[in-house]
Design a protein around this motif. Sequence first.
Motif, PDB file in Angstrom:
ATOM      1  N   GLY A 162      64.926  16.626  50.982  1.00  0.00           N
ATOM      2  CA  GLY A 162      65.844  17.759  51.120  1.00  0.00           C
ATOM      3  C   GLY A 162      65.177  19.079  50.809  1.00  0.00           C
ATOM      4  N   GLU A 163      64.376  19.084  49.752  1.00  0.00           N
ATOM      5  CA  GLU A 163      63.668  20.297  49.350  1.00  0.00           C
ATOM      6  C   GLU A 163      62.655  20.725  50.409  1.00  0.00           C
ATOM      7  N   ASP A 164      61.928  19.764  50.951  1.00  0.00           N
ATOM      8  CA  ASP A 164      60.939  20.090  51.988  1.00  0.00           C
ATOM      9  C   ASP A 164      61.612  20.550  53.279  1.00  0.00           C
ATOM     10  N   ALA A 165      62.774  19.981  53.584  1.00  0.00           N
ATOM     11  CA  ALA A 165      63.516  20.431  54.767  1.00  0.00           C
ATOM     12  C   ALA A 165      63.953  21.884  54.587  1.00  0.00           C
ATOM     13  N   ARG A 166      64.412  22.220  53.383  1.00  0.00           N
ATOM     14  CA  ARG A 166      64.819  23.604  53.109  1.00  0.00           C
ATOM     15  C   ARG A 166      63.624  24.545  53.193  1.00  0.00           C
ATOM     16  N   ALA A 167      62.478  24.097  52.713  1.00  0.00           N
ATOM     17  CA  ALA A 167      61.266  24.919  52.801  1.00  0.00           C
ATOM     18  C   ALA A 167      60.889  25.171  54.257  1.00  0.00           C
ATOM     19  N   SER A 168      60.978  24.132  55.097  1.00  0.00           N
ATOM     20  CA  SER A 168      60.652  24.285  56.519  1.00  0.00           C
ATOM     21  C   SER A 168      61.589  25.277  57.194  1.00  0.00           C
ATOM     22  N   ALA A 169      62.866  25.188  56.857  1.00  0.00           N
ATOM     23  CA  ALA A 169      63.840  26.128  57.418  1.00  0.00           C
ATOM     24  C   ALA A 169      63.532  27.546  56.952  1.00  0.00           C
ATOM     25  N   SER A 170      63.158  27.704  55.696  1.00  0.00           N
ATOM     26  CA  SER A 170      62.830  29.027  55.150  1.00  0.00           C
ATOM     27  C   SER A 170      61.603  29.609  55.835  1.00  0.00           C
ATOM     28  N   VAL A 171      60.627  28.760  56.128  1.00  0.00           N
ATOM     29  CA  VAL A 171      59.423  29.205  56.832  1.00  0.00           C
ATOM     30  C   VAL A 171      59.795  29.780  58.193  1.00  0.00           C
ATOM     31  N   ILE A 172      60.686  29.103  58.904  1.00  0.00           N
ATOM     32  CA  ILE A 172      61.116  29.582  60.223  1.00  0.00           C
ATOM     33  C   ILE A 172      61.785  30.950  60.101  1.00  0.00           C
ATOM     34  N   LEU A 173      62.703  31.100  59.161  1.00  0.00           N
ATOM     35  CA  LEU A 173      63.426  32.364  59.020  1.00  0.00           C
ATOM     36  C   LEU A 173      62.491  33.501  58.626  1.00  0.00           C
ATOM     37  N   LYS A 174      61.554  33.233  57.724  1.00  0.00           N
ATOM     38  CA  LYS A 174      60.596  34.262  57.315  1.00  0.00           C
ATOM     39  C   LYS A 174      59.638  34.603  58.453  1.00  0.00           C
ATOM     40  N   ALA A 175      59.237  33.590  59.211  1.00  0.00           N
ATOM     41  CA  ALA A 175      58.328  33.824  60.338  1.00  0.00           C
ATOM     42  C   ALA A 175      58.998  34.686  61.401  1.00  0.00           C
ATOM     43  N   GLU A 176      60.272  34.458  61.646  1.00  0.00           N
ATOM     44  CA  GLU A 176      60.981  35.264  62.646  1.00  0.00           C
ATOM     45  C   GLU A 176      60.992  36.736  62.246  1.00  0.00           C
ATOM     46  N   LYS A 177      61.123  37.012  60.956  1.00  0.00           N
ATOM     47  CA  LYS A 177      61.113  38.405  60.487  1.00  0.00           C
ATOM     48  C   LYS A 177      59.731  39.024  60.684  1.00  0.00           C
ATOM     49  N   VAL A 178      58.687  38.246  60.373  1.00  0.00           N
ATOM     50  CA  VAL A 178      57.321  38.743  60.531  1.00  0.00           C
ATOM     51  C   VAL A 178      57.005  38.982  62.006  1.00  0.00           C
ATOM     52  N   LEU A 179      57.428  38.046  62.860  1.00  0.00           N
ATOM     53  CA  LEU A 179      57.148  38.151  64.288  1.00  0.00           C
ATOM     54  C   LEU A 179      58.059  39.158  64.986  1.00  0.00           C
ATOM     55  N   GLY A 180      59.142  39.549  64.316  1.00  0.00           N
ATOM     56  CA  GLY A 180      60.027  40.572  64.855  1.00  0.00           C
ATOM     57  C   GLY A 180      60.979  40.097  65.921  1.00  0.00           C
ATOM     58  N   LYS A 181      61.164  38.796  66.028  1.00  0.00           N
ATOM     59  CA  LYS A 181      62.082  38.283  67.038  1.00  0.00           C
ATOM     60  C   LYS A 181      62.500  36.860  66.667  1.00  0.00           C
ATOM     61  N   PRO A 182      63.700  36.470  67.073  1.00  0.00           N
ATOM     62  CA  PRO A 182      64.127  35.090  66.836  1.00  0.00           C
ATOM     63  C   PRO A 182      63.446  34.144  67.820  1.00  0.00           C
ATOM     64  N   LEU A 183      63.279  32.917  67.420  1.00  0.00           N
ATOM     65  CA  LEU A 183      62.746  31.913  68.338  1.00  0.00           C
ATOM     66  C   LEU A 183      63.838  31.598  69.354  1.00  0.00           C
ATOM     67  N   SER A 184      63.562  31.864  70.624  1.00  0.00           N
ATOM     68  CA  SER A 184      64.604  31.848  71.652  1.00  0.00           C
ATOM     69  C   SER A 184      65.250  30.481  71.836  1.00  0.00           C
ATOM     70  N   HIS A 185      64.505  29.406  71.511  1.00  0.00           N
ATOM     71  CA  HIS A 185      65.068  28.081  71.769  1.00  0.00           C
ATOM     72  C   HIS A 185      65.923  27.568  70.610  1.00  0.00           C
ATOM     73  N   LEU A 186      66.020  28.348  69.530  1.00  0.00           N
ATOM     74  CA  LEU A 186      66.853  27.921  68.407  1.00  0.00           C
ATOM     75  C   LEU A 186      68.222  28.586  68.521  1.00  0.00           C
TER      76      LEU A 186
END
Length: 202
Positions: A162-186
């Motif tokens: 559960g903790e690792d799943a939350r970390a993976s989700a957090s990585v995606i959200l933080k990456a979207e902010k850095v990249l300046g756009k949402p991942l279109s397929h999500l």
Amino acid sequence: MNKFGHLETLPHGPFRFIALDVETAGKSAGGICQIGLCFADAAGHLQTYSILVDPEEPFAPFNTELHGISSDTVAGAGNFPTVYMALYDILNTHSLIQHSTFDEKALTAACARYDLPMVTSHWTNSVTIARQAWPELKGAGGHGLANLKKHLGLTFHHHDAGEDARASASVILKAEKVLGKPLSHLTVNRQLTFQFENPTSK
């Protein structure tokens, strides 16, 4: 009751995506002993769920030392068919996130072992997304969860599903902010993916 306060019943969706992580009992990829899910809604709020699974095979000492799960821990837990089929519909109707490809391989192996249908969801590897967002980590600890935890200031207990799943989700959200756009397929509902696409977007 799990020790990290995760949900013990599935939350109500729909969700933008679900991050999934598994822990295994031994060398067999299909010997899943814990499934963790992190549900991300359209506003970026995260809810974490985890459940123990009886792998119906012996635990390797190395694995137990890593994640702390043993035959005693899973006593009374459901086996993979029981747990997985209760999750099947929600997993099969959302885009899924995994950190590396191990989790999809483990699910596939477990489904083959028990002759169950594998989900047909779109999988995104958060390692790949992290490499795009933080290329400077290549050769500087890499893009594993342990190093991303330090680099991004994430708070989670590594090697709990559960903790690792939350970390993976957090990585995606933080990456979207850095990249300046949402991942279109999500999208909120993967069956409506093409309806959500903006023809003027780059």
